[in-house]
Design an enzyme around this catalytic site. Structure first.
Site, PDB file in Angstrom:
ATOM      1  N   LEU A 154       0.821  -1.214   0.000  1.00 35.77           N
ATOM      2  CA  LEU A 154       0.000   0.000   0.000  1.00 35.77           C
ATOM      3  C   LEU A 154       0.857   1.266   0.000  1.00 35.77           C
ATOM      4  CD1 LEU A 154      -0.020   1.438   3.071  1.00 35.77           C
ATOM      5  CD2 LEU A 154      -1.396  -0.559   3.572  1.00 35.77           C
ATOM      6  N   PHE A 250       5.225   6.090 -12.846  1.00 41.35           N
ATOM      7  CA  PHE A 250       6.197   6.166 -11.759  1.00 41.35           C
ATOM      8  C   PHE A 250       7.587   6.548 -12.241  1.00 41.35           C
ATOM      9  CE2 PHE A 250       7.275   5.322  -7.381  1.00 41.35           C
ATOM     10  CZ  PHE A 250       6.043   5.508  -6.770  1.00 41.35           C
ATOM     11  N   CYS A 261       9.481   4.641   3.315  1.00 44.39           N
ATOM     12  CA  CYS A 261       9.717   3.343   2.667  1.00 44.39           C
ATOM     13  C   CYS A 261      10.922   3.326   1.731  1.00 44.39           C
ATOM     14  CB  CYS A 261       8.465   2.924   1.917  1.00 44.39           C
ATOM     15  SG  CYS A 261       7.028   2.905   2.991  1.00 44.39           S
ATOM     16  N   LYS A 318       4.651  13.569  -0.054  1.00 40.01           N
ATOM     17  CA  LYS A 318       3.784  13.387  -1.223  1.00 40.01           C
ATOM     18  C   LYS A 318       2.404  13.902  -0.835  1.00 40.01           C
ATOM     19  CE  LYS A 318       1.869   9.239  -1.681  1.00 40.01           C
ATOM     20  NZ  LYS A 318       1.704   7.830  -2.009  1.00 40.01           N
TER      21      LYS A 318
HETATM   22  C1  UGA Z   1       5.784   3.107  -1.439  1.00 41.79           C
HETATM   23  C2  UGA Z   1       5.344   2.103  -2.522  1.00 41.79           C
HETATM   24  O1  UGA Z   1       4.816   2.805  -3.638  1.00 41.79           O
HETATM   25  C3  UGA Z   1       4.288   1.142  -1.967  1.00 41.79           C
HETATM   26  O2  UGA Z   1       3.963   0.166  -2.959  1.00 41.79           O
HETATM   27  C4  UGA Z   1       4.857   0.437  -0.729  1.00 41.79           C
HETATM   28  O3  UGA Z   1       3.908  -0.450  -0.145  1.00 41.79           O
HETATM   29  C5  UGA Z   1       5.241   1.488   0.305  1.00 41.79           C
HETATM   30  O4  UGA Z   1       6.239   2.377  -0.282  1.00 41.79           O
HETATM   31  C6  UGA Z   1       5.809   0.766   1.502  1.00 41.79           C
HETATM   32  O5  UGA Z   1       6.854   0.122   1.387  1.00 41.79           O
HETATM   33  O6  UGA Z   1       5.165   0.754   2.561  1.00 41.79           O
HETATM   34  P1  UGA Z   1       4.788   5.403  -0.450  1.00 41.79           P
HETATM   35  O7  UGA Z   1       6.153   5.602   0.104  1.00 41.79           O
HETATM   36  O8  UGA Z   1       3.618   5.551   0.458  1.00 41.79           O
HETATM   37  O9  UGA Z   1       4.664   3.915  -1.097  1.00 41.79           O
HETATM   38  O10 UGA Z   1       4.544   6.456  -1.622  1.00 41.79           O
HETATM   39  P2  UGA Z   1       4.843   6.519  -3.184  1.00 41.79           P
HETATM   40  O11 UGA Z   1       3.618   6.941  -3.875  1.00 41.79           O
HETATM   41  O12 UGA Z   1       5.489   5.305  -3.673  1.00 41.79           O
HETATM   42  O13 UGA Z   1       5.885   7.746  -3.268  1.00 41.79           O
HETATM   43  C7  UGA Z   1       7.161   7.675  -2.670  1.00 41.79           C
HETATM   44  C8  UGA Z   1       7.977   8.891  -3.047  1.00 41.79           C
HETATM   45  O14 UGA Z   1       8.364   8.839  -4.420  1.00 41.79           O
HETATM   46  C9  UGA Z   1       7.267  10.234  -2.867  1.00 41.79           C
HETATM   47  O15 UGA Z   1       8.168  11.152  -2.277  1.00 41.79           O
HETATM   48  C10 UGA Z   1       6.938  10.671  -4.283  1.00 41.79           C
HETATM   49  O16 UGA Z   1       6.859  12.053  -4.421  1.00 41.79           O
HETATM   50  C11 UGA Z   1       8.109  10.096  -5.044  1.00 41.79           C
HETATM   51  N1  UGA Z   1       7.834   9.866  -6.480  1.00 41.79           N
HETATM   52  C12 UGA Z   1       6.917   8.941  -6.847  1.00 41.79           C
HETATM   53  C13 UGA Z   1       8.549  10.572  -7.445  1.00 41.79           C
HETATM   54  O17 UGA Z   1       9.407  11.431  -7.108  1.00 41.79           O
HETATM   55  N2  UGA Z   1       8.315  10.308  -8.768  1.00 41.79           N
HETATM   56  C14 UGA Z   1       7.418   9.388  -9.178  1.00 41.79           C
HETATM   57  O18 UGA Z   1       7.261   9.175 -10.407  1.00 41.79           O
HETATM   58  C15 UGA Z   1       6.703   8.688  -8.189  1.00 41.79           C
END
Ligand code: UGA
Length: 430
Positions: A154, A250, A261, A318
């Protein structure tokens, strides 16, 4: 089915609410009486859209029970999930103290029926076998157990829908009966089933998070090239992503990934690799690029902004969360304060968390986005909250000392910003 979840953070509480919503009886064990009381009152403590409603609904239905005691909960449960924190230690390895402590408590409270114990916390390969050893050492003779790895995928901000409609349900165990029980517990969930052995399941979680971090750092790496060559990173990645083998999802450049995470999991996989004498330079590069992205962003601000007052929109790592763990905003604010800037910041949910860790009086937190702008020499957008998408151009220009905007998430169209009279700096978009 009756199950127990130990821990009520993002993974624990969301899983508990969803399992309860699907008709299971769910015990949730915590150790803070104050937090447990809040949960019993229907306050989820964490910020997550839709969670409060689901919590209240299932409390009312009697399917969710919060307790400090392992006794009744564990004895009654067919499955016990461990969902406590595994924060990074100084050397990058995962701190498993809480997991092992919980395993001991579970062992001492097992009844005489077969119980599956499974880590939903992200734990390094081999941890569930260590949990098994602790269980066997501390349990009574009549208790029978099997361990399993059942990782959770998640995301914060969309945790409920991610849990209710997973892409896949991963179940890893060396025990047939444990697999059957976990398959039954997840029978109401859609998504593909991946049934495998323990180490594979444990590694799937780290490999998934690291792959996602690779995509982000790759996008940021390409943005560094774009900044220097006049190429436009969004055009480049759009075209790259049209190749079905690659895809565009992504792969959005910005000021780097944060949260509880990716930073921790990339480091932990690096640490595991080093212990196994594997060349982990690829993972090290991912982390290095991630840090470089936020550093470059501040370098650009320092180079171009004349005055000493900065407005910031967005502090959470985020949108749709109040979480600031490893958030780029924290690094950016601390560096600006060190350089003698005053900062006025707004976020829809994360301001109180930022105040807990940055007490400098030169950081002012304001209740509305436009209040941050008056007298500021530039606006920095660090989190892509929906409310920032539609800019009131006239107001922003009227309030700022100079119409300078640094867009850390490539939210705005550079051409339109130019036409609207802004000096606009995106990421990799000259
Ligand atoms: C992440 C994973 O997406 C989940 O599948 C996983 O379960 C979770 O970690 C975990 O291990 O518990 P999360 O950290 O909540 O989820 O959020 P994300 O949506 O993955 O974003 C993580 C970071 O990456 C944010 O800072 C976001 O801004 C950044 N991001 C995301 C980018 O800079 N570029 C992108 O294209 C996507």
């Amino acid at each position: 089915m009756t199950i127990t979840i130990v821990g009520h953070g993002y993974v624990g509480l969301v899983s508990a609410c969803v399992f309860a919503d699907f008709g299971n009886k769910v015990w949730v064990i915590g150790h803070s009486p104050e937090k447990l009381q809040r949960l019993k009152n229907g306050d989820p403590i964490i910020y997550e859209p839709g969670l409060a409603e689901m919590l209240k609904k299932n409390l009312k239905a009697g399917r969710l029970i919060f307790t400090e005691s392992y006794d009744e909960a564990v004895k009654e449960s067919s499955v016990v999930f461990i969902t406590v924190g595994t924060p990074p230690k100084k050397d990058g390895s995962a701190d498993l103290i809480a997991v092992f402590h919980v395993a001991q408590n579970i062992a001492k409270n097992l009844g005489d029926k077969f119980t599956v114990v499974s880590c939903k916390s992200t734990v390094p390969v081999g941890t569930n076998l260590d949990v098994e050893k602790i269980l066997n050492k501390n349990k009574s003779k009549k208790a029978t157990i099997a361990v399993a790895s059942c990782p959770e995928f998640l995301r914060e901000g969309s945790a409920i829908s991610d849990t209710v409609t997973p892409d896949r349900v991963v179940i890893g165990s060396n025990d047939k009966k444990a697999i059957e029980i976990l398959l039954e517990l997840h029978s109401t969930f859609p998504g593909k089933r991946v049934v495998t052995n323990l180490p594979s399941a444990e590694l799937i979680k780290y490999a998934s998070n690291s792959m996602l971090a690779v995509k982000i750092s790759f996008a940021n790496l390409i943005s560094f090239y774009c900044e220097q060559t006049g190429a436009d990173v969004e055009m480049v990645l759009d075209a790259v992503g049209m190749d079905k083998r690659i895809g565009r999802v992504f792969m959005y450049p910005g000021i780097g990934y944060g949260g509880s995470c990716f930073p921790k999991d990339v480091q932990a996989l690096t640490d595991t690799g080093k212990n196994l004498a594997i060349d982990v330079s690829m993972l090290e590069a991912v982390e290095k690029i991630n840090h470089h992205a936020r550093k470059l962003f501040v370098d650009k601000v320092l180079k171009h902004v004349g005055g000493k007052t900065i407005a910031i929109w967005g502090l959470a790592f985020k949108p749709d969360t109040d979480d600031i763990r490893f958030a780029p905003s924290v690094y950016i604010i601390e560096r600006l304060l060190k350089e003698g800037f005053s900062v006025k910041a707004y976020d829809a949910a994360a301001m109180s968390n930022v105040r807990k860790i940055i007490s400098d009086p030169k950081l002012t937190l304001v209740d509305e986005p436009y209040l941050a702008l008056a007298g500021a020499d530039a606006l920095l957008v660090l989190t892509e909250w929906n409310e920032f998408k539609e800019l009131n151009v006239q107001n922003v220009k009227k309030l700022l000392n100079s119409p300078m905007l640094f867009d850390g998430r490539n939210m705005y169209d550079p051409e339109k910003m130019k036409t609207d009279g802004f000096t606009y700096f995106g990421i990799g978009r000259n």
